[in-house]
Scaffold this motif. Sequence first.
Motif, short mmCIF file in Angstrom:
data_model
loop_
_atom_site.label_atom_id
_atom_site.label_comp_id
_atom_site.label_asym_id
_atom_site.label_seq_id
_atom_site.Cartn_x
_atom_site.Cartn_y
_atom_site.Cartn_z
N LEU A 68 0.85 -1.19 0.00
CA LEU A 68 0.00 0.00 0.00
C LEU A 68 0.89 1.25 0.00
CD1 LEU A 68 -1.78 -2.33 1.29
CD2 LEU A 68 -3.04 -0.51 2.44
N ALA A 69 0.72 2.11 -1.02
CA ALA A 69 1.49 3.36 -1.14
C ALA A 69 2.97 3.10 -0.89
CB ALA A 69 0.95 4.41 -0.16
N PRO A 70 3.57 2.18 -1.62
CA PRO A 70 4.93 1.75 -1.30
C PRO A 70 6.01 2.79 -1.57
CG PRO A 70 4.22 0.76 -3.36
CD PRO A 70 3.01 1.45 -2.77
N ALA A 71 6.98 2.85 -0.67
CA ALA A 71 8.21 3.60 -0.92
C ALA A 71 9.12 2.72 -1.77
CB ALA A 71 8.89 3.94 0.41
N ARG A 82 0.72 -7.36 -5.61
CA ARG A 82 -0.17 -6.28 -6.02
C ARG A 82 0.21 -5.00 -5.27
NH1 ARG A 82 -5.19 -9.81 -3.87
NH2 ARG A 82 -4.45 -10.12 -1.75
N VAL A 83 -0.12 -3.88 -5.90
CA VAL A 83 0.16 -2.57 -5.33
C VAL A 83 -1.14 -1.78 -5.27
CG1 VAL A 83 1.31 -0.36 -5.71
CG2 VAL A 83 2.57 -2.49 -6.07
N ILE A 84 -1.39 -1.13 -4.13
CA ILE A 84 -2.57 -0.29 -3.95
C ILE A 84 -2.09 1.14 -3.70
CG2 ILE A 84 -4.63 0.12 -2.57
CD1 ILE A 84 -4.58 -2.82 -1.75
N PHE A 85 -2.60 2.07 -4.48
CA PHE A 85 -2.22 3.47 -4.32
C PHE A 85 -3.48 4.33 -4.28
CE2 PHE A 85 2.43 3.79 -5.30
CZ PHE A 85 2.73 4.83 -4.44
N VAL A 137 2.75 -7.35 -11.80
CA VAL A 137 2.17 -6.83 -10.57
C VAL A 137 0.78 -6.26 -10.85
CG1 VAL A 137 2.42 -5.11 -8.74
CG2 VAL A 137 4.44 -6.30 -9.61
N ALA A 138 -0.20 -6.66 -10.06
CA ALA A 138 -1.56 -6.14 -10.19
C ALA A 138 -1.62 -4.76 -9.54
CB ALA A 138 -2.56 -7.08 -9.53
N ILE A 139 -2.24 -3.79 -10.23
CA ILE A 139 -2.31 -2.42 -9.74
C ILE A 139 -3.76 -2.08 -9.37
CG2 ILE A 139 -1.85 -0.01 -10.26
CD1 ILE A 139 0.63 -1.79 -10.20
N LYS A 145 -12.73 -0.72 3.57
CA LYS A 145 -13.52 -1.78 2.96
C LYS A 145 -12.96 -2.20 1.61
CE LYS A 145 -17.87 -3.12 1.03
NZ LYS A 145 -17.13 -3.67 -0.12
N ASP A 146 -12.58 -1.21 0.79
CA ASP A 146 -12.02 -1.53 -0.52
C ASP A 146 -10.70 -2.28 -0.37
OD1 ASP A 146 -14.08 -0.36 -1.98
OD2 ASP A 146 -13.16 1.61 -1.91
N VAL A 147 -9.89 -1.86 0.59
CA VAL A 147 -8.63 -2.57 0.83
C VAL A 147 -8.90 -4.00 1.26
CG1 VAL A 147 -6.58 -2.66 2.31
CG2 VAL A 147 -7.31 -0.48 1.33
N LEU A 148 -9.86 -4.18 2.15
CA LEU A 148 -10.21 -5.53 2.60
C LEU A 148 -10.74 -6.38 1.45
CD1 LEU A 148 -11.85 -5.03 6.10
CD2 LEU A 148 -9.96 -6.57 5.56
N ASP A 149 -11.58 -5.79 0.60
CA ASP A 149 -12.10 -6.54 -0.54
C ASP A 149 -10.97 -7.05 -1.42
OD1 ASP A 149 -14.69 -6.20 0.25
OD2 ASP A 149 -15.13 -4.55 -1.13
N ILE A 150 -9.95 -6.22 -1.61
CA ILE A 150 -8.80 -6.63 -2.42
C ILE A 150 -8.02 -7.74 -1.72
CG2 ILE A 150 -6.58 -5.86 -3.37
CD1 ILE A 150 -7.89 -3.07 -3.70
N LEU A 151 -7.81 -7.57 -0.41
CA LEU A 151 -7.04 -8.56 0.33
C LEU A 151 -7.75 -9.90 0.40
CD1 LEU A 151 -5.75 -6.46 3.38
CD2 LEU A 151 -4.55 -7.02 1.26
#
Length: 530
Positions: free
Chosen positions: A391-394, A479-482, A501-503, A519-525
């Motif tokens: 999530l929002a990776p450095a 996967r990456v979430i931004f 990598v899934a974006i 909720k959206d993050v959980l749905d993805i996870l």
Amino acid sequence: MLKMPRLGETMDEGKVVGWLIQPGDAFKRGDPIIEIETDKTIAEFPALGDGTLHDIIAVVGDTVEVGQPLARIDIGIGPDWTAEDGDMPAEEPAVPAQVTLTAMVETDLDMPRLGETMEEGRVSKWLKAPGDSFARGEAIIEIETDKTIAEFPALMEGTLVSILRGDGEMVAVGQPIARIAISASDALDVKTAEAEAPTKPYSAPHVQTEIQDRAAATDGPVRATPVARRLARLHGVDLQSVSGTGRRARVEKADVLAALSGTPQANGKAPDDVLFADLPRGRMAYLDTGNSAGRTVLLLHGFAGDRTTWAAVASGLKRAGHRVLIPDLPGHGLTQIAASAAADLSADLAAFLQRVAPAGSFDIVAHSLGCVAAVDFAVMVPDRVDSLTLLAPAGLGPEIDGDFVRGMAQATVAAEVSHLLRRLSVNPVQLSDGALTALAADLAKGGLAALASAIAGPSGQKVDCISKLEKLAASVGTRVIFGLEDRIIPWRHVTSVSPRVAIHLLSRSGHMPQWDQPKDVLDILLSERA
């Protein structure tokens, strides 16, 4: 024209929290189309008829007076159900009593689903009594969920025949709460919609047992305002431990803020649920929650964070049957291990996992700087990692808000911390004055100064994990979430990652997707691994 509805008698204006459909989307009567915040609640407002959304006038964050336009919609050739000044259009001229327009039939009024994650709701208050008639759009019942208290409007006109579930009763979504009399044509529409909608198996004994167990464990449900519940979820505060000062001991926003003043971050004491692992370099603090026999998920926080930043996500994973491990990384929280370089964050993870989860594989979910630690660790033990979610990776590009990094490392007073925290989220990060003062005092010790210098300099980021991530993506689902409103690290850094990598890009999220859209993050996870 869709206009701001009146969700309560005292409501004069509402704030657009989120649009649940996009321009061009069609919707049916009863579909939630917009999330609205008033001075009392946050609620999803359902369409009172069929239609299509053409374009949005009031964007997220706008405050709109009742009766003012929210969006342009097309309702086709059906009756005009849109509101005028927050009320329903005037009724048609009366028809002589001897003329019967339509037959009336009795049917069940079921507990509605006020949000995608809602599984049950509590009848807070009936706004109509048996024998009362109601018009389409008129509030008939007040319902409390784990997220909100909202008045639910009638989706058609009719009469309340009898009440099946009284005030205070908990009811599963889809189960009857009243009998109503409506026109035969409306009843046919309702049954058709129910037949077309996907259903979820329902087990009344299971739900009832769960409710009884909860009541037995807590001596009754906790009364709390929606804002208090949201704040408690965000910061991991157990409402059972908060003393309510509101009417009938209801927990208010101020009560949660007061509880936050006494959290471990404020008084330096470890809560009962924090565990410690004795490792070669020192003691690591961590949470171990959820189903010990379920899939293990390792959550890694970002710079200046700790285990509490995952409260909402951890709760959702726990409900889904997972085991959740959340350590305070070196240099952070209650962990007694220093960190002066990014590599220090992952140096103890192998020993930590060997201590608390020596066998089996796990999923890693990490945020910001914690993503660098996650990638470094996954490269060391790729055979044990089933999936990697960042999530929002450095480490994916040079740009970073260096002022934020240095500010968090050098802050000495509460006001500095308050301003810095506003950069993290599109939603206000609300802490009490006591909690802010305590956090500032902890940061003033300078424990993050060396780490801040090691990760951000005059030219930007000093960490790079692109090549390691490309190697991992070949064998580990990644996967990456931004958030598209990230003010710390630009979301465009995703263009540098491997096509394997899934974006996932979230339109109403800043640097903390797990706060802004849990909720959206959980749905993805919880979806199939990338």
